[in-house]
Design a protein around this motif. Sequence first.
Motif, short mmCIF file in Angstrom:
data_model
loop_
_atom_site.label_atom_id
_atom_site.label_comp_id
_atom_site.label_asym_id
_atom_site.label_seq_id
_atom_site.Cartn_x
_atom_site.Cartn_y
_atom_site.Cartn_z
N HIS A 49 0.86 -1.18 0.00
CA HIS A 49 0.00 0.00 0.00
C HIS A 49 0.90 1.23 0.00
CE1 HIS A 49 -3.41 -2.34 2.22
NE2 HIS A 49 -3.17 -2.82 1.01
N ILE A 50 0.66 2.11 -0.93
CA ILE A 50 1.36 3.40 -0.97
C ILE A 50 0.29 4.47 -0.78
CG2 ILE A 50 2.79 4.99 -2.31
CD1 ILE A 50 3.94 2.50 -3.75
N ASP A 51 0.41 5.19 0.33
CA ASP A 51 -0.62 6.17 0.71
C ASP A 51 -2.01 5.53 0.69
OD1 ASP A 51 1.32 8.15 1.13
OD2 ASP A 51 1.25 8.75 -0.97
N ALA A 68 6.12 9.60 1.06
CA ALA A 68 4.99 8.68 0.96
C ALA A 68 4.86 7.83 2.22
CB ALA A 68 5.15 7.77 -0.26
N SER A 69 3.70 7.26 2.39
CA SER A 69 3.45 6.30 3.46
C SER A 69 3.27 4.93 2.82
CB SER A 69 2.20 6.69 4.25
OG SER A 69 1.94 5.73 5.24
#
Length: 152
Positions: A49-51, A68-69
Motif C-alpha cells: 500500500h502506498i498512501d 509517501a506512506s
Amino acid sequence: MTTFTLNGKETEIDASPDMPLLWALRDELKMTGTKYGCGVASCGACTVHIDGVPSRSCQTYLGDLEGASITTIEGVENEAAKAIQEAWVELQVPQCGYCQSGQVMSASALLAETPKPTDEDIDTAMDGNLCRCASYARIRKAIHRAAEIMEA
C-alpha cells in the motif's frame, strides 16, 4: 537519499532513485514478505500500500516515494487485514502461498474501502493478482468471510 514512512516508521534509504521499491524492501531493508513475481506489475505478488492504495512495488521507483506512506505485509494491521488473515486461515486459502502477501494486501485494501463487497467488487479489486495454484474461489470466499468477521 529518499525518506518515507514504512509501516509507521520514518525510513531513509540511500539508494538510486531508479531502484524499484521491491528491491529496496527486499535487498536493502531485508523485508522479504513482499515477493518478486514477474517484475512488470502483472502478477500482484509485490503489492504494497502506498498512501493507502494497493500498488505494485516492482514498478514503483524510490525517486517517486519521497514523503509517501508505505505499508507492507509485515506492517498491515488494520481491521480489514486482521479479518482477511483470520478468514485465510479459517478457509485454508493458500496452497503454495507465494502470492498470498499480494493477495492479502489487495483484499485488505478492498475491505477497508468496501466493507460488504459483491463478487464483482472482489473481481475488480483482485484483478491482476495471479495465483498459480488457482485458489481464486477460496480467495473470493475468504474475502466474503472476512467481511462477515468485520461485521461481528
